[in-house]
Write a protein that holds these residues in place. Structure first.
Motif, PDB file in Angstrom:
ATOM      1  N   LEU A  27       8.188  69.970  -1.812  1.00 46.73           N
ATOM      2  CA  LEU A  27       7.246  69.396  -0.623  1.00 46.73           C
ATOM      3  C   LEU A  27       6.542  70.436   0.089  1.00 46.73           C
ATOM      4  N   LEU A  28       7.098  71.451   0.286  1.00 48.43           N
ATOM      5  CA  LEU A  28       6.254  72.605   1.207  1.00 48.43           C
ATOM      6  C   LEU A  28       5.354  73.048   0.250  1.00 48.43           C
ATOM      7  N   ALA A  29       5.702  73.334  -0.971  1.00 44.21           N
ATOM      8  CA  ALA A  29       4.650  73.982  -1.865  1.00 44.21           C
ATOM      9  C   ALA A  29       3.502  73.289  -2.048  1.00 44.21           C
ATOM     10  N   ARG A  30       3.746  71.741  -2.070  1.00 45.98           N
ATOM     11  CA  ARG A  30       2.421  70.787  -2.324  1.00 45.98           C
ATOM     12  C   ARG A  30       1.665  70.819  -1.027  1.00 45.98           C
ATOM     13  N   ALA A  31       2.492  70.854   0.086  1.00 46.66           N
ATOM     14  CA  ALA A  31       1.724  70.899   1.532  1.00 46.66           C
ATOM     15  C   ALA A  31       0.620  72.132   1.343  1.00 46.66           C
ATOM     16  N   ASP A  32       1.130  73.352   1.171  1.00 47.19           N
ATOM     17  CA  ASP A  32       0.617  74.506   1.014  1.00 47.19           C
ATOM     18  C   ASP A  32      -0.760  74.440   0.033  1.00 47.19           C
ATOM     19  N   GLU A  33      -0.588  73.598  -0.930  1.00 46.71           N
ATOM     20  CA  GLU A  33      -1.704  73.434  -1.825  1.00 46.71           C
ATOM     21  C   GLU A  33      -2.650  72.662  -1.309  1.00 46.71           C
ATOM     22  N   GLY A  34      -2.597  71.779  -0.191  1.00 37.40           N
ATOM     23  CA  GLY A  34      -3.383  70.667   0.260  1.00 37.40           C
ATOM     24  C   GLY A  34      -3.350  69.399  -0.147  1.00 37.40           C
ATOM     25  N   ALA A  35      -2.273  69.351  -0.984  1.00 34.31           N
ATOM     26  CA  ALA A  35      -2.212  67.946  -1.716  1.00 34.31           C
ATOM     27  C   ALA A  35      -1.131  67.161  -0.926  1.00 34.31           C
ATOM     28  N   ALA A  36      -0.909  67.339   0.250  1.00 36.10           N
ATOM     29  CA  ALA A  36       0.115  66.801   0.953  1.00 36.10           C
ATOM     30  C   ALA A  36      -0.003  65.221   1.456  1.00 36.10           C
ATOM     31  N   VAL A  37      -1.184  64.844   1.465  1.00 35.11           N
ATOM     32  CA  VAL A  37      -1.374  63.357   1.986  1.00 35.11           C
ATOM     33  C   VAL A  37      -1.878  62.509   0.411  1.00 35.11           C
ATOM     34  N   PRO A  38      -1.210  62.276  -0.468  1.00 35.22           N
ATOM     35  CA  PRO A  38      -1.821  61.456  -1.639  1.00 35.22           C
ATOM     36  C   PRO A  38      -2.036  60.208  -1.198  1.00 35.22           C
ATOM     37  N   VAL A  39      -1.398  59.477  -0.459  1.00 32.35           N
ATOM     38  CA  VAL A  39      -1.767  58.050  -0.081  1.00 32.35           C
ATOM     39  C   VAL A  39      -2.081  57.945   1.086  1.00 32.35           C
ATOM     40  N   ARG A  40      -3.303  57.221   1.598  1.00 34.98           N
ATOM     41  CA  ARG A  40      -3.627  57.003   2.983  1.00 34.98           C
ATOM     42  C   ARG A  40      -3.419  55.470   3.422  1.00 34.98           C
ATOM     43  N   ALA A  41      -2.471  55.013   3.946  1.00 35.88           N
ATOM     44  CA  ALA A  41      -2.331  53.540   4.052  1.00 35.88           C
ATOM     45  C   ALA A  41      -1.864  53.278   5.477  1.00 35.88           C
ATOM     46  N   GLU A  42      -2.170  52.281   6.035  1.00 38.26           N
ATOM     47  CA  GLU A  42      -1.684  51.923   7.577  1.00 38.26           C
ATOM     48  C   GLU A  42      -0.100  51.900   7.588  1.00 38.26           C
ATOM     49  N   VAL A  43       0.237  52.936   8.569  1.00 44.45           N
ATOM     50  CA  VAL A  43       1.779  52.715   8.729  1.00 44.45           C
ATOM     51  C   VAL A  43       2.135  52.362  10.038  1.00 44.45           C
ATOM     52  N   ASP A  44       3.162  51.382  10.112  1.00 49.56           N
ATOM     53  CA  ASP A  44       3.470  51.080  11.421  1.00 49.56           C
ATOM     54  C   ASP A  44       4.608  52.110  11.949  1.00 49.56           C
ATOM     55  N   LEU A  45       4.111  52.802  12.916  1.00 51.11           N
ATOM     56  CA  LEU A  45       5.138  53.808  13.329  1.00 51.11           C
ATOM     57  C   LEU A  45       6.423  53.116  14.067  1.00 51.11           C
ATOM     58  N   ASP A  46       6.033  52.042  14.928  1.00 50.44           N
ATOM     59  CA  ASP A  46       7.245  51.336  15.646  1.00 50.44           C
ATOM     60  C   ASP A  46       8.291  50.723  14.770  1.00 50.44           C
ATOM     61  N   GLU A  47       7.702  50.438  13.474  1.00 50.77           N
ATOM     62  CA  GLU A  47       8.754  49.753  12.339  1.00 50.77           C
ATOM     63  C   GLU A  47       9.568  50.883  11.973  1.00 50.77           C
ATOM     64  N   LEU A  48       8.841  52.244  11.955  1.00 49.17           N
ATOM     65  CA  LEU A  48       9.579  53.269  11.297  1.00 49.17           C
ATOM     66  C   LEU A  48      10.579  53.861  12.142  1.00 49.17           C
ATOM     67  N   LEU A  49      10.317  53.652  13.444  1.00 47.44           N
ATOM     68  CA  LEU A  49      11.107  54.451  14.359  1.00 47.44           C
ATOM     69  C   LEU A  49      12.307  53.352  14.637  1.00 47.44           C
ATOM     70  N   GLU A  50      11.905  52.057  14.401  1.00 50.19           N
ATOM     71  CA  GLU A  50      13.162  51.014  14.521  1.00 50.19           C
ATOM     72  C   GLU A  50      14.340  51.243  13.504  1.00 50.19           C
ATOM     73  N   SER A  51      13.651  51.375  12.266  1.00 50.41           N
ATOM     74  CA  SER A  51      14.543  51.705  11.000  1.00 50.41           C
ATOM     75  C   SER A  51      15.198  52.859  11.165  1.00 50.41           C
ATOM     76  N   GLU A  52      14.749  54.025  11.738  1.00 52.13           N
ATOM     77  CA  GLU A  52      15.339  55.062  11.981  1.00 52.13           C
ATOM     78  C   GLU A  52      16.542  54.988  12.955  1.00 52.13           C
ATOM     79  N   ALA A  53      16.340  54.380  13.901  1.00 49.98           N
ATOM     80  CA  ALA A  53      17.216  53.979  15.020  1.00 49.98           C
ATOM     81  C   ALA A  53      18.404  53.243  14.529  1.00 49.98           C
ATOM     82  N   ALA A  54      18.237  52.071  13.562  1.00 52.39           N
ATOM     83  CA  ALA A  54      19.074  51.560  12.978  1.00 52.39           C
ATOM     84  C   ALA A  54      19.985  52.375  12.315  1.00 52.39           C
TER      85      ALA A  54
END
Ligand SMILES: Nc1ncnc2c1ncn2[C@@H]1O[C@H](COP(=O)(O)OP(=O)(O)OP(=O)(O)O)[C@@H](O)[C@H]1O
Ligand SMILES: [Mg+2]
Length: 495
Positions: free
Chosen positions: A319-346
């Motif tokens: 993952l770090l090697a890919r980030a260094d190559e600048g290919a770290a964001v292959p997909v750009r879609a809308e992400v619901d951060l609140d859903e993400l945090l709720e599921s982490e909490a769960a």
């Protein structure tokens, strides 16, 4: 090196290629000499034309003055010979008996009355009969004088008591032409010397100016990836060359720093990979030498645990090697951060006995849901690992940003280490001692992911308490009808 191109039939191609290949020094000298040659030729020609005009004017003035002198001495008796004394004075004045270089004729009705000796017996030099007191000057050749040079012929119209006559004066332009030839020679020789001097001086001066560039080139040419410590010489001053040298040195510095970081990374990575591999080898060796000393379940747990550690480590490194190559964001879609945090909490509630508090407001960002989830998980894993009993996850909109906070009530990160913890393989003493400690890549991955999403992350301490506070800022997705930063009703959940 110039790219090799197929032969072209266009006739202009060759000089242009020669010009390109000639080098800066030759090109500068040729350009300077050509410009100066053009200027010298123009200025020289103009100067010589002015000089010529002025010299001829002098000759013409002299001829006219001479003609007027003669006219002043003419009397009717001198013209028809009835006054011998007057005629004698006139003959003496026109130089009938000797030759003074200026040739004079006194003409009445197309007949020469008296003339300088060189013109004796010749017809009038000019048929022109100007008005009385009028003067005509012409430049012409006079082959009848046995001279192929050019002459100025001045004709003055006059009248002696009703008797019309003309005074014709021929003045040679030979002296003026000689002066002019000398001037042309001087201008040509002087101009040529000037051109040579300017050409040589330009070549030498440009060569001198380019010397530091050559020194820079030589240094960079000799710099290998094995040794990036060399720096190019910086000439004094603040001109283009010294700025180039400083930029070059800054670039070499960055390359050297990047190379050091890469070497350290590879060394740290291999060190981290060695320990699970060594554990696996040792377990296999023990099993070979003392079969049955470890039970199958215990052996499987050991091998499985180390395999998981290896797998995580390899995944993190990838993952770090890919980030260094600048290919770290292959997909750009809308992400619901609140859903993400709720599921982490769960997840935390299900896997730990900690008190997990969540305060979220709806917030969406553009990015890769998998990578952002991974970043949040790294932060919550750290918080869960260090917390005494409580972890708080927060999400709010702040201006154009979504702000995610992860707070725990553990020992916190010492102030001097709060930047360093985001470096790769950095584990603080406390975590190194722990058996459960990771590899020190979690926060580096968070920083890489957040940066690739156009955001930032920082580590502080929660206000008025011990523990660690990690704050991630990500640009919110601008939405129609959405007022960024508007207060949102918080949905709080606690267990
Ligand atoms: N919430 C926290 N409280 C106290 N210290 C922390 C906290 N989070 C991180 N640290 C310190 O920062 C170090 C680096 O964290 P990081 O997540 O990069 O590595 P790690 O957790 O040790 O390993 P990994 O995440 O790769 O499994 C940790 O080793 C720990 O010392
Ligand atoms: Mg971690």
């Amino acid at each position: 090196m110039a790219p090799v191109s197929p032969p072209r039939s266009r006739p202009g191609a060759h000089p242009r290629r020669w010009w390109a290949a000639a080098g800066v020094r030759t090109r500068s000298s040729v350009a300077a000499v050509l410009v100066l040659a053009l200027l010298t030729a123009t200025a020289g020609t103009a100067g010589l034309l002015v000089l010529r005009r002025s010299l001829l004017d002098t000759v013409a003035t002299s001829a006219v003055v001479q003609a007027r002198l003669v006219r002043a001495a003419v009397s009717p008796g001198a013209l028809d010979g009835s006054d011998p004394a007057a005629r004698e004075r006139l003959d003496a004045l026109v130089g009938a008996g000797d030759d003074r270089g200026t040739h004079v004729q006194v003409v009445v009705d197309g007949q020469v009355v008296t003339a300088s000796r060189a013109l004796a017996g010749l017809a009038p030099l000019s048929p022109v009969v100007p008005e009385v007191a009028r003067t005509r000057v012409r430049e012409r050749s006079l082959p009848q004088l046995g001279d192929d040079g050019r002459w100025l012929v001045a004709v003055v119209g006059a009248d002696a008591d009703g008797q019309r006559y003309t005074v014709v004066v021929a003045e040679s332009t030979g002296g003026a032409q000689r002066t002019l030839r000398t001037a042309v020679l001087l201008v040509a020789v002087g101009g040529a010397l000037l051109l040579v001097a300017v050409g040589v001086a330009t070549r030498v001066f440009v060569g001198r100016s380019l010397r530091p560039v050559e020194a820079i080139r030589r240094t960079v040419d000799g710099t290998t990836s094995a040794d990036l410590a060399a720096r190019v010489p910086v000439p004094p001053g603040d001109d283009e060359v010294s700025r180039l040298a400083r930029t070059m040195n800054a670039m070499l510095g960055r390359l050297q720093a990047a190379q050091r970081a890469q070497r350290r990374f590879v060394a740290d990575a291999s060190h981290e990979l060695r320990s699970p591999v060594a554990t696996l080898r040792a377990a296999a060796e023990v099993q070979r030498l003392h079969p049955g000393s470890t039970g199958p379940a215990e052996f499987a747990a050991l091998v499985g645990g180390e395999a998981v550690r290896l797998e995580r480590l390899v995944a993190d490194l990838l993952l770090l090697a890919r980030a260094d190559e600048g290919a770290a964001v292959p997909v750009r879609a809308e992400v619901d951060l609140d859903e993400l945090l709720e599921s982490e909490a769960a997840r935390l509630r299900a896997s730990t006995a900690l008190d997990v508090v969540v305060r979220t407001a709806p917030a969406r960002v553009l990015g890769d849901a998998g990578q952002l989830g991974r970043a949040v998980r790294n932060l919550t894993d750290n918080a869960a690992r260090h917390a005494r009993g409580r972890v708080e996850l927060g999400l709010r909109a702040d201006g154009p940003d979504a702000v995610v906070t992860v707070v725990d009530d553990g020992p916190g990160v010492p102030e001097g280490e709060r930047e360093r913890v985001f470096d790769r393989f950095v584990r603080l003493q406390d975590s190194r001692d722990r058996a459960s400690g990771g590899t020190g890549l979690g926060l580096a991955i968070v920083a890489g992911t957040v940066t690739a999403h156009g955001g930032s992350v920082r580590c502080t301490a929660p206000a008025g308490g011990s523990g660690a506070l990690f704050e991630v800022r990500l640009p919110l997705t601008p939405q129609a009808g959405d007022v960024p930063g508007a207060p949102q009703p918080p949905s709080a959940a606690s267990r």
